[in-house]
Design a protein around this motif. Structure first.
Motif, PDB file in Angstrom:
ATOM      1  N   ASP A   1       9.016  18.312  12.446  1.00 36.50           N
ATOM      2  CA  ASP A   1       9.895  18.058  11.312  1.00 36.50           C
ATOM      3  C   ASP A   1       9.300  16.958  10.441  1.00 36.50           C
ATOM      4  O   ASP A   1       8.826  15.946  10.966  1.00 36.50           O
ATOM      5  N   PRO A   2       9.337  17.111   9.115  1.00 28.65           N
ATOM      6  CA  PRO A   2       8.735  16.087   8.247  1.00 28.65           C
ATOM      7  C   PRO A   2       9.348  14.695   8.419  1.00 28.65           C
ATOM      8  O   PRO A   2       8.676  13.699   8.173  1.00 28.65           O
ATOM      9  N   THR A   3      10.623  14.611   8.859  1.00 27.07           N
ATOM     10  CA  THR A   3      11.190  13.272   9.026  1.00 27.07           C
ATOM     11  C   THR A   3      10.666  12.591  10.298  1.00 27.07           C
ATOM     12  O   THR A   3      10.911  11.417  10.520  1.00 27.07           O
ATOM     13  N   ASP A   4       9.923  13.349  11.131  1.00 26.09           N
ATOM     14  CA  ASP A   4       9.321  12.752  12.325  1.00 26.09           C
ATOM     15  C   ASP A   4       8.090  11.917  11.969  1.00 26.09           C
ATOM     16  O   ASP A   4       7.598  11.159  12.786  1.00 26.09           O
ATOM     17  N   ILE A   5       7.578  12.088  10.778  1.00 28.06           N
ATOM     18  CA  ILE A   5       6.264  11.527  10.486  1.00 28.06           C
ATOM     19  C   ILE A   5       6.341  10.080  10.014  1.00 28.06           C
ATOM     20  O   ILE A   5       7.358   9.630   9.478  1.00 28.06           O
ATOM     21  N   VAL A   6       5.263   9.361  10.244  1.00 26.87           N
ATOM     22  CA  VAL A   6       5.091   8.021   9.702  1.00 26.87           C
ATOM     23  C   VAL A   6       3.756   8.026   8.973  1.00 26.87           C
ATOM     24  O   VAL A   6       2.701   8.184   9.584  1.00 26.87           O
ATOM     25  N   VAL A   7       3.826   7.914   7.639  1.00 22.48           N
ATOM     26  CA  VAL A   7       2.604   7.933   6.826  1.00 22.48           C
ATOM     27  C   VAL A   7       2.048   6.513   6.727  1.00 22.48           C
ATOM     28  O   VAL A   7       2.807   5.546   6.568  1.00 22.48           O
ATOM     29  N   TYR A   8       0.745   6.404   6.799  1.00 21.05           N
ATOM     30  CA  TYR A   8       0.056   5.118   6.632  1.00 21.05           C
ATOM     31  C   TYR A   8      -0.905   5.316   5.479  1.00 21.05           C
ATOM     32  O   TYR A   8      -1.789   6.172   5.530  1.00 21.05           O
ATOM     33  N   GLU A   9      -0.720   4.555   4.410  1.00 15.67           N
ATOM     34  CA  GLU A   9      -1.565   4.728   3.224  1.00 15.67           C
ATOM     35  C   GLU A   9      -2.738   3.754   3.259  1.00 15.67           C
ATOM     36  O   GLU A   9      -2.548   2.553   3.477  1.00 15.67           O
ATOM     37  N   THR A  10      -3.935   4.267   3.007  1.00 17.73           N
ATOM     38  CA  THR A  10      -5.061   3.352   2.898  1.00 17.73           C
ATOM     39  C   THR A  10      -6.129   3.896   1.955  1.00 17.73           C
ATOM     40  O   THR A  10      -6.095   5.047   1.535  1.00 17.73           O
ATOM     41  N   HIS A  11      -7.061   3.010   1.620  1.00 17.02           N
ATOM     42  CA  HIS A  11      -8.216   3.342   0.789  1.00 17.02           C
ATOM     43  C   HIS A  11      -9.418   3.241   1.721  1.00 17.02           C
ATOM     44  O   HIS A  11      -9.452   2.359   2.590  1.00 17.02           O
ATOM     45  N   LEU A  12     -10.375   4.132   1.554  1.00 17.91           N
ATOM     46  CA  LEU A  12     -11.503   4.150   2.494  1.00 17.91           C
ATOM     47  C   LEU A  12     -12.220   2.805   2.583  1.00 17.91           C
ATOM     48  O   LEU A  12     -12.684   2.402   3.640  1.00 17.91           O
ATOM     49  N   ARG A  13     -12.308   2.105   1.456  1.00 20.09           N
ATOM     50  CA  ARG A  13     -12.980   0.795   1.498  1.00 20.09           C
ATOM     51  C   ARG A  13     -12.082  -0.270   2.136  1.00 20.09           C
ATOM     52  O   ARG A  13     -12.550  -1.057   2.955  1.00 20.09           O
ATOM     53  N   ASP A  14     -10.807  -0.292   1.751  1.00 15.84           N
ATOM     54  CA  ASP A  14      -9.877  -1.266   2.353  1.00 15.84           C
ATOM     55  C   ASP A  14      -9.984  -1.214   3.874  1.00 15.84           C
ATOM     56  O   ASP A  14      -9.978  -2.228   4.550  1.00 15.84           O
ATOM     57  N   PHE A  15     -10.037   0.015   4.365  1.00 11.96           N
ATOM     58  CA  PHE A  15      -9.895   0.213   5.800  1.00 11.96           C
ATOM     59  C   PHE A  15     -11.166  -0.071   6.585  1.00 11.96           C
ATOM     60  O   PHE A  15     -11.105  -0.323   7.784  1.00 11.96           O
ATOM     61  N   THR A  16     -12.322  -0.018   5.921  1.00  8.36           N
ATOM     62  CA  THR A  16     -13.563  -0.071   6.706  1.00  8.36           C
ATOM     63  C   THR A  16     -14.575  -1.119   6.263  1.00  8.36           C
ATOM     64  O   THR A  16     -15.555  -1.331   6.958  1.00  8.36           O
ATOM     65  N   MET A  17     -14.360  -1.768   5.104  1.00 12.92           N
ATOM     66  CA  MET A  17     -15.423  -2.629   4.569  1.00 12.92           C
ATOM     67  C   MET A  17     -15.535  -4.001   5.240  1.00 12.92           C
ATOM     68  O   MET A  17     -16.562  -4.658   5.169  1.00 12.92           O
ATOM     69  N   SER A  18     -14.456  -4.451   5.869  1.00 10.96           N
ATOM     70  CA  SER A  18     -14.491  -5.793   6.440  1.00 10.96           C
ATOM     71  C   SER A  18     -15.596  -5.928   7.479  1.00 10.96           C
ATOM     72  O   SER A  18     -15.821  -5.018   8.272  1.00 10.96           O
ATOM     73  N   PRO A  19     -16.282  -7.085   7.482  1.00 15.87           N
ATOM     74  CA  PRO A  19     -17.269  -7.316   8.542  1.00 15.87           C
ATOM     75  C   PRO A  19     -16.631  -7.264   9.923  1.00 15.87           C
ATOM     76  O   PRO A  19     -17.306  -7.020  10.924  1.00 15.87           O
ATOM     77  N   ASN A  20     -15.297  -7.446   9.979  1.00 22.40           N
ATOM     78  CA  ASN A  20     -14.591  -7.401  11.265  1.00 22.40           C
ATOM     79  C   ASN A  20     -13.997  -6.035  11.587  1.00 22.40           C
ATOM     80  O   ASN A  20     -13.184  -5.908  12.493  1.00 22.40           O
ATOM     81  N   SER A  21     -14.369  -5.018  10.795  1.00 21.58           N
ATOM     82  CA  SER A  21     -13.742  -3.711  10.999  1.00 21.58           C
ATOM     83  C   SER A  21     -14.273  -2.994  12.233  1.00 21.58           C
ATOM     84  O   SER A  21     -13.646  -2.058  12.722  1.00 21.58           O
ATOM     85  N   GLY A  22     -15.433  -3.397  12.703  1.00 16.84           N
ATOM     86  CA  GLY A  22     -16.046  -2.679  13.828  1.00 16.84           C
ATOM     87  C   GLY A  22     -16.616  -1.338  13.409  1.00 16.84           C
ATOM     88  O   GLY A  22     -16.938  -0.494  14.240  1.00 16.84           O
ATOM     89  N   VAL A  23     -16.711  -1.120  12.081  1.00 15.66           N
ATOM     90  CA  VAL A  23     -17.162   0.177  11.569  1.00 15.66           C
ATOM     91  C   VAL A  23     -18.625   0.073  11.131  1.00 15.66           C
ATOM     92  O   VAL A  23     -19.017  -0.879  10.460  1.00 15.66           O
ATOM     93  N   GLU A  24     -19.396   1.092  11.488  1.00 14.65           N
ATOM     94  CA  GLU A  24     -20.800   1.112  11.084  1.00 14.65           C
ATOM     95  C   GLU A  24     -20.937   1.671   9.661  1.00 14.65           C
ATOM     96  O   GLU A  24     -21.581   1.079   8.812  1.00 14.65           O
TER      97      GLU A  24
END
Ligand code: CA
Length: 627
Positions: A130-153
């Motif tokens: 059901d759509p009301t079961d969902i929890v959407v999390y909004e992000t931008h690809l850079r916001d989410f991964t650019m930090s030196p602390n992101s652990g992302v390669e």
């Protein structure tokens, strides 16, 4: 009505599809471009950068101009141009290019099958009921991964979201859908100079049906961005997360720089009476979904992303610029692919569109577009204040919004129709993030109090009967240092501060537990307006800064018999009388702490609710309490 709709459908079926502008096979490539205004059209096929051959197109039925070129054209590029009013227009990659050169100026001829990652045919959408079961999390690809602390390669890339650290983080938080800021090809980033470290949200569409090159590891290779976008979606699906695409059909980067403006000048846009371009988007133009071929373009485009990229939902930017009929047709077309694909958007425009208001997909008319949702500025403004001023909201000490918070908790049925059509939220990429919003509006309070307000506001979102939406990074107490429009701010403003997870662990844990509480209790997501009416009541709090929201008679629906949420938006501890409970009362949240399986056994008779906090009680059947 029905027979007319069916006839329209039959006619549409006979026409070539707009998405089939370039059909490649190793033996031949077929071209087909729509224009109702051209006197001549031609396609220019490029091999090496500066050499091309011209292929004239022949006008056929329904204003489609076609040509077939023998031989294997894989690896070549093309543009199209039309002759009208005595001159040749500018070249463009066509309006439905599926692969493009760097910066999207030419379309690329590739074998789309060869862009599928390994096991792509086995990729499936994670389960959703059901759509009301969902929890959407909004992000931008850079916001989410650019930090030196992101652990992302692969920082700032589609591939970054195929890596363990971000995927594990999202799984730990417990969200169901990731909404990604524009990931189609947009114009504000120079793909030839990615090392210049530019940032942009990406609300400036160039090629609607191609992923953005800046997010790929090699924007000069037309197949690379397609393959890597698919890899990202595949990895998210494998980790149980669905993907929502932010789509921006309401305007283009500019008019004559874009294919929509070059192929058939004016047709795809609304015009003012004086012939100038209408500007409901505030970006210099607005598209005309009410024009048949613009509508078909939008319908085919979302279906293309749903089929080719397995996208699970669409968030329509400035949806109020589109007409209602287009949104209904998009819904119907997606239903044929998979009815669980989500559709929601901003039920407003930046300025008044050049189209009758009563026919636009404005929030007020959401109920006329079944299963298309709209963001609830009602609950947002009531909880934290309006973006148009710096006043506090209910959660930050202002009683003015109390009635609207209550309406938001039951998903504003007067405009939403059904609860899934009410997107419950307080913040998104636009305007202040939550920390900054509370800082500018709640004056003279310390950080401990501001954190209480933060939790209280988000609690209301997560217990609302609408569809939950969170802005990424709020759970880590992100700040944009007072910048309320960070569309081109540097990474330092926009990145999610992963290092805060230890400093503000308490806040992260609260968000995580509140998501778990929502997902554990069907009572917070009854799913239909009828069920909300039947099971929800507000008890008299005798205080305009306190809301007592009760969901009752839940036998057969929830593990709890009833749920009780008390929201205290005042700076004082309040004592509330509790309704009689026959079952066992368990505290799920109190005083800024939350725990899905319960903090402690609950009170009977009365309860004290701490300043700026929520108390959530569950009444379980005796001897039948889960866990
Ligand atoms: Ca681009």
């Amino acid at each position: 009505m029905l027979s007319v709709a069916l006839m329209a459908c039959t006619n549409a079926a006979k026409q070539p599809k707009m998405e089939d502008e370039c059909l490649y096979s190793p033996q031949q490539t077929q071209f087909a471009f729509w224009s109702n205004a051209a006197e001549q059209m031609e396609v220019l096929i490029y091999g090496e950068v500066d050499s091309y051959e011209t292929v004239p197109l022949t006008k056929g039925a329904n204003d489609f101009w076609t040509a077939t070129v023998k031989g294997d054209l894989a690896g070549k590029y093309y543009t199209v141009r039309s002759f009208q009013n005595g001159e040749w227009g500018l070249e463009s990659p066509g309006i439905f290019a599926k692969a493009v050169s760097i910066n999207g100026q030419k379309a690329a001829i590739i074998d789309m099958k060869a862009t599928d990652p390994e096991n792509w045919d086995k990729d499936v959408r994670p389960a959703m009921t059901d759509p009301t079961d969902i929890v959407v999390y909004e992000t931008h690809l850079r916001d989410f991964t650019m930090s030196p602390n992101s652990g992302v390669e692969h920082k700032g890339k589609f591939l970054g979201l195929t890596e363990e650290a971000p995927l594990n983080y999202l799984k730990e938080l417990g969200i169901t859908h990731l909404q990604i800021l524009p990931m189609f090809d947009y114009g504000s980033i120079d793909e030839t100079a990615l090392d210049k470290n530019r940032y942009n949200w990406g609300y400036d569409p160039v090629n609607y049906n191609v992923p953005e090159g800046g997010y790929s590891t090699d924007p000069a290779d037309p197949a690379c961005r397609i393959r890597e976008a698919k890899q990202m979606i595949q990895a998210l699906h494998a980790n149980g997360i669905r993907v929502v695409m932010d789509v921006v059909y309401n305007h283009t980067y500019d008019v004559m720089g874009c294919a929509l403006g070059r192929v058939v000048p004016q047709y795809f846009y609304r015009l003012n009476e004086d012939g100038s371009y209408a500007n409901g988007s505030g970006c210099g133009n607005e598209t005309a979904s009410d024009h048949e071929m613009m509508r078909r373009f939008m319908v085919e485009s979302v279906c293309y992303w749903a089929r080719e990229y397995h996208i699970d939902g669409f968030r329509f930017d400035l949806m109020g610029i589109h007409d209602q009929e287009t949104m209904r047709q998009i819904r119907a077309a997606l239903d044929e692919i998979d009815p669980t694909i989500l559709t929601y958007g901003e039920g407003w425009a930046a300025m008044a569109p050049a189209y009758p208001y009563e026919d636009l997909a404005m929030k007020q008319w959401t109920y006329k577009m079944p299963r298309v949702g709209a963001f609830s500025d009602d609950i947002r403004n009531a909880l934290i204040g309006s973006p148009f001023d710096h006043e506090p909201g209910f959660a930050s000490g202002n009683p003015a919004g109390v009635k609207d918070v209550m309406r938001g908790l039951i998903a504003c049925p007067e405009w939403s129709g059904e609860p899934m059509q009410h997107v419950s939220y307080i913040t998104c990429h636009d305007n202040y993030c939550l920390r900054d919003r509370i800082e500018v509006s709640a004056k003279g309070v310390n950080e401990e109090t501001r954190l209480r307000m933060n939790k209280l506001a988000q609690t209301a979102v997560l217990v609302s009967q609408g569809m939950s939406f969170l802005y990424g990074g709020e759970e880590l107490y992100r700040t944009k240092r007072g910048i309320d429009n960070s569309y081109q701010s540097p990474d330092s403003i926009n990145i999610i501060p992963w290092e805060n997870k230890s400093e503000y662990y308490d806040l992260f844990e609260y968000y995580k537990q509140m998501i778990a509480i929502r997902r554990a209790h069907k009572g917070f997501r009854l799913g239909s307006a009828e069920a909300v009416k039947e099971h929800v009541e507000f008890l008299d709090a005798d205080n305009d800064q306190v809301i007592i929201y009760r969901i009752k008679d839940l036998e057969g629906i929830d593990t709890a018999k009833s749920l009780l949420v008390i929201l205290n938006g005042s700076d004082k501890t309040v004592t509330c009388d509790l309704p009689k409970m026959e079952g066992e009362c368990v505290v799920l949240a109190a005083d800024g702490y939350a725990q899905a399986w319960g903090l402690e056994l609950g009170p009977y008779g009365q309860v004290d609710v701490a300043p700026y906090s929520a108390t959530i009680l569950a009444e379980y059947p005796i001897g039948n309490q889960e866990e």
